[in-house]
Design a protein around this motif. Sequence first.
Motif, PDB file in Angstrom:
ATOM      1  N   SER A 224       0.822  -1.217   0.000  1.00  0.00           N
ATOM      2  CA  SER A 224       0.000   0.000   0.000  1.00  0.00           C
ATOM      3  C   SER A 224       0.853   1.263   0.000  1.00  0.00           C
ATOM      4  O   SER A 224       0.418   2.318  -0.482  1.00  0.00           O
ATOM      5  N   LYS A 225       2.061   1.182   0.502  1.00  0.00           N
ATOM      6  CA  LYS A 225       2.944   2.354   0.507  1.00  0.00           C
ATOM      7  C   LYS A 225       3.286   2.803  -0.914  1.00  0.00           C
ATOM      8  O   LYS A 225       3.592   3.974  -1.157  1.00  0.00           O
ATOM      9  N   ASP A 226       3.202   1.880  -1.871  1.00  0.00           N
ATOM     10  CA  ASP A 226       3.503   2.219  -3.262  1.00  0.00           C
ATOM     11  C   ASP A 226       2.413   3.078  -3.904  1.00  0.00           C
ATOM     12  O   ASP A 226       2.608   3.611  -5.013  1.00  0.00           O
ATOM     13  N   ILE A 227       1.279   3.232  -3.241  1.00  0.00           N
ATOM     14  CA  ILE A 227       0.229   4.118  -3.739  1.00  0.00           C
ATOM     15  C   ILE A 227       0.568   5.580  -3.448  1.00  0.00           C
ATOM     16  O   ILE A 227       0.126   6.491  -4.169  1.00  0.00           O
ATOM     17  N   ILE A 228       1.369   5.809  -2.442  1.00  0.00           N
ATOM     18  CA  ILE A 228       1.669   7.177  -2.009  1.00  0.00           C
ATOM     19  C   ILE A 228       2.297   8.034  -3.112  1.00  0.00           C
ATOM     20  O   ILE A 228       1.912   9.202  -3.276  1.00  0.00           O
ATOM     21  N   PRO A 229       3.238   7.531  -3.924  1.00  0.00           N
ATOM     22  CA  PRO A 229       3.750   8.376  -5.015  1.00  0.00           C
ATOM     23  C   PRO A 229       2.665   8.852  -5.977  1.00  0.00           C
ATOM     24  O   PRO A 229       2.757   9.964  -6.516  1.00  0.00           O
ATOM     25  N   HIS A 230       1.648   8.035  -6.188  1.00  0.00           N
ATOM     26  CA  HIS A 230       0.530   8.460  -7.038  1.00  0.00           C
ATOM     27  C   HIS A 230      -0.242   9.604  -6.376  1.00  0.00           C
ATOM     28  O   HIS A 230      -0.616  10.584  -7.039  1.00  0.00           O
ATOM     29  N   ILE A 231      -0.482   9.474  -5.082  1.00  0.00           N
ATOM     30  CA  ILE A 231      -1.164  10.541  -4.347  1.00  0.00           C
ATOM     31  C   ILE A 231      -0.350  11.829  -4.429  1.00  0.00           C
ATOM     32  O   ILE A 231      -0.884  12.911  -4.724  1.00  0.00           O
ATOM     33  N   GLU A 232       0.943  11.727  -4.176  1.00  0.00           N
ATOM     34  CA  GLU A 232       1.820  12.897  -4.215  1.00  0.00           C
ATOM     35  C   GLU A 232       1.759  13.577  -5.580  1.00  0.00           C
ATOM     36  O   GLU A 232       1.598  14.795  -5.692  1.00  0.00           O
ATOM     37  N   HIS A 233       1.911  12.782  -6.618  1.00  0.00           N
ATOM     38  CA  HIS A 233       1.972  13.338  -7.967  1.00  0.00           C
ATOM     39  C   HIS A 233       0.651  13.994  -8.356  1.00  0.00           C
ATOM     40  O   HIS A 233       0.644  15.120  -8.893  1.00  0.00           O
ATOM     41  N   ILE A 234      -0.450  13.318  -8.107  1.00  0.00           N
ATOM     42  CA  ILE A 234      -1.755  13.861  -8.487  1.00  0.00           C
ATOM     43  C   ILE A 234      -2.065  15.129  -7.702  1.00  0.00           C
ATOM     44  O   ILE A 234      -2.595  16.101  -8.254  1.00  0.00           O
ATOM     45  N   CYS A 235      -1.696  15.157  -6.439  1.00  0.00           N
ATOM     46  CA  CYS A 235      -1.930  16.365  -5.635  1.00  0.00           C
ATOM     47  C   CYS A 235      -1.040  17.525  -6.089  1.00  0.00           C
ATOM     48  O   CYS A 235      -1.456  18.688  -6.067  1.00  0.00           O
ATOM     49  N   GLU A 236       0.171  17.220  -6.532  1.00  0.00           N
ATOM     50  CA  GLU A 236       1.051  18.259  -7.065  1.00  0.00           C
ATOM     51  C   GLU A 236       0.461  18.911  -8.307  1.00  0.00           C
ATOM     52  O   GLU A 236       0.774  20.065  -8.626  1.00  0.00           O
ATOM     53  N   LEU A 237      -0.406  18.174  -9.003  1.00  0.00           N
ATOM     54  CA  LEU A 237      -1.061  18.701 -10.201  1.00  0.00           C
ATOM     55  C   LEU A 237      -2.374  19.412  -9.870  1.00  0.00           C
ATOM     56  O   LEU A 237      -3.134  19.779 -10.766  1.00  0.00           O
ATOM     57  N   GLY A 238      -2.646  19.606  -8.587  1.00  0.00           N
ATOM     58  CA  GLY A 238      -3.811  20.377  -8.167  1.00  0.00           C
ATOM     59  C   GLY A 238      -5.049  19.568  -7.859  1.00  0.00           C
ATOM     60  O   GLY A 238      -6.142  20.126  -7.733  1.00  0.00           O
ATOM     61  N   ALA A 239      -4.898  18.242  -7.696  1.00  0.00           N
ATOM     62  CA  ALA A 239      -6.072  17.382  -7.540  1.00  0.00           C
ATOM     63  C   ALA A 239      -6.345  16.980  -6.089  1.00  0.00           C
ATOM     64  O   ALA A 239      -7.027  15.979  -5.859  1.00  0.00           O
ATOM     65  N   ASP A 240      -5.856  17.729  -5.139  1.00  0.00           N
ATOM     66  CA  ASP A 240      -6.069  17.377  -3.734  1.00  0.00           C
ATOM     67  C   ASP A 240      -7.557  17.228  -3.403  1.00  0.00           C
ATOM     68  O   ASP A 240      -7.933  16.366  -2.608  1.00  0.00           O
ATOM     69  N   LYS A 241      -8.388  18.061  -4.011  1.00  0.00           N
ATOM     70  CA  LYS A 241      -9.834  18.025  -3.754  1.00  0.00           C
ATOM     71  C   LYS A 241     -10.587  17.180  -4.785  1.00  0.00           C
ATOM     72  O   LYS A 241     -11.823  17.196  -4.822  1.00  0.00           O
ATOM     73  N   HIS A 242      -9.829  16.452  -5.598  1.00  0.00           N
ATOM     74  CA  HIS A 242     -10.458  15.667  -6.663  1.00  0.00           C
ATOM     75  C   HIS A 242     -10.052  14.199  -6.606  1.00  0.00           C
ATOM     76  O   HIS A 242     -10.417  13.412  -7.481  1.00  0.00           O
ATOM     77  N   LEU A 243      -9.343  13.834  -5.577  1.00  0.00           N
ATOM     78  CA  LEU A 243      -8.813  12.485  -5.421  1.00  0.00           C
ATOM     79  C   LEU A 243      -9.753  11.638  -4.581  1.00  0.00           C
ATOM     80  O   LEU A 243     -10.290  12.093  -3.570  1.00  0.00           O
ATOM     81  N   MET A 244      -9.955  10.402  -5.015  1.00  0.00           N
ATOM     82  CA  MET A 244     -10.744   9.431  -4.252  1.00  0.00           C
ATOM     83  C   MET A 244     -10.166   8.054  -4.549  1.00  0.00           C
ATOM     84  O   MET A 244      -9.049   7.943  -5.046  1.00  0.00           O
ATOM     85  N   PHE A 245     -10.886   6.988  -4.229  1.00  0.00           N
ATOM     86  CA  PHE A 245     -10.379   5.643  -4.462  1.00  0.00           C
ATOM     87  C   PHE A 245     -11.413   4.778  -5.180  1.00  0.00           C
ATOM     88  O   PHE A 245     -12.614   4.912  -4.962  1.00  0.00           O
ATOM     89  N   GLY A 246     -10.899   3.917  -6.059  1.00  0.00           N
ATOM     90  CA  GLY A 246     -11.724   2.938  -6.770  1.00  0.00           C
ATOM     91  C   GLY A 246     -10.928   1.653  -6.864  1.00  0.00           C
ATOM     92  O   GLY A 246     -10.170   1.432  -7.801  1.00  0.00           O
ATOM     93  N   SER A 247     -11.072   0.788  -5.899  1.00  0.00           N
ATOM     94  CA  SER A 247     -10.163  -0.332  -5.663  1.00  0.00           C
ATOM     95  C   SER A 247     -10.018  -1.292  -6.849  1.00  0.00           C
ATOM     96  O   SER A 247      -8.927  -1.792  -7.127  1.00  0.00           O
ATOM     97  N   ASP A 248     -11.119  -1.568  -7.539  1.00  0.00           N
ATOM     98  CA  ASP A 248     -11.210  -2.650  -8.536  1.00  0.00           C
ATOM     99  C   ASP A 248     -11.146  -4.026  -7.886  1.00  0.00           C
ATOM    100  O   ASP A 248     -10.782  -5.012  -8.534  1.00  0.00           O
TER     101      ASP A 248
END
Length: 318
Positions: free
Chosen positions: A240-264
């Motif tokens: 699960s720690k490998d998800i954190i770089p995705h969170i970091e990158h997406i938030c750096e692009l301004g998506a802090d208020k647009h991020l959620m989860f869809g597990s599949d």
Amino acid sequence: MNTRSVVDFHCDVLSKMTDNVALSFVNDCQLDVTYERMKSGGVVLQCFAIYLMEKWGHPRFERILQGIDVFRNRIVPAGMGLNWLQYKEEVKEMTNNKPWGMLSIEGADGLEGELFNLTTAYELGVRFLGVTWNYANWAADGVLEKRNGGFTNKGRQLVELCNEIGMLLDVSHVSQAGFWELTELSKRPFIASHSNAYDICSHVRNLDNQQIKAIVDMDGRIGLTFVPWFVKEGNGEITSKDIIPHIEHICELGADKHLMFGSDFDGIDSWITDLNHPGKYPAFIELLLKYYKEEQVTSWVSGNAITYLETYLPSRKG
């Protein structure tokens, strides 16, 4: 809602239960997502996708109706009963006491090119439509279609009708050309229910920087997914720690208020080591709280999804 409340925008348990009538949603060990795991994981809302398995043959609307029937009669009554989310007024009624469920269609193939079938699915409670799966259908090209085409004329009519009746759109499997065409066609912000950041893991199903920014600009949502090969390249262990770089990158692009989860969950046959079913969400949340403020984590695991639903789901009053 609180930090321990989770909204998950994509799972494929409906397909498994449609394919195998013996499966029970209460606590069947053959399923990733069950009622008991939703409860133990704090999942207050799960979106259930109606995906028509390729082995079932030519996609038919009858199969979509069957998926709705499985949800209505084998999932909603499970355990102490799920509530069925269809309208924005119902979002405020959500609590941690009883889980809720939503319905989506993954791929317009089963609508068989008949717009009347879309209206029927909507009237029966479906609220999200993923226009394609990975390949081309009558409406548009999927992300694995090499020609990278956009929407057909009938597909544009489909989007127009979605805008009219309030069916929300999902681009997680749509081609690049289709994605950009939909930014012009859709009157409501769309979501990518289960996609990660391409710059972190270069899988074709992940979103590039311009797509992420476009979703932010329209007030859409991006559901980070737990599909291992969308999270990290290579054959090593993925946690699960490998998800954190995705969170970091997406938030750096301004998506802090647009991020959620869809597990599949239930749509995969291998899993992130420590995040293989909804019951593992609390430990994942604890991991996130080591790196981020509680307010941020709460918005990612439920808040951002909730505000989207409050704003863009259709009103019960029409």
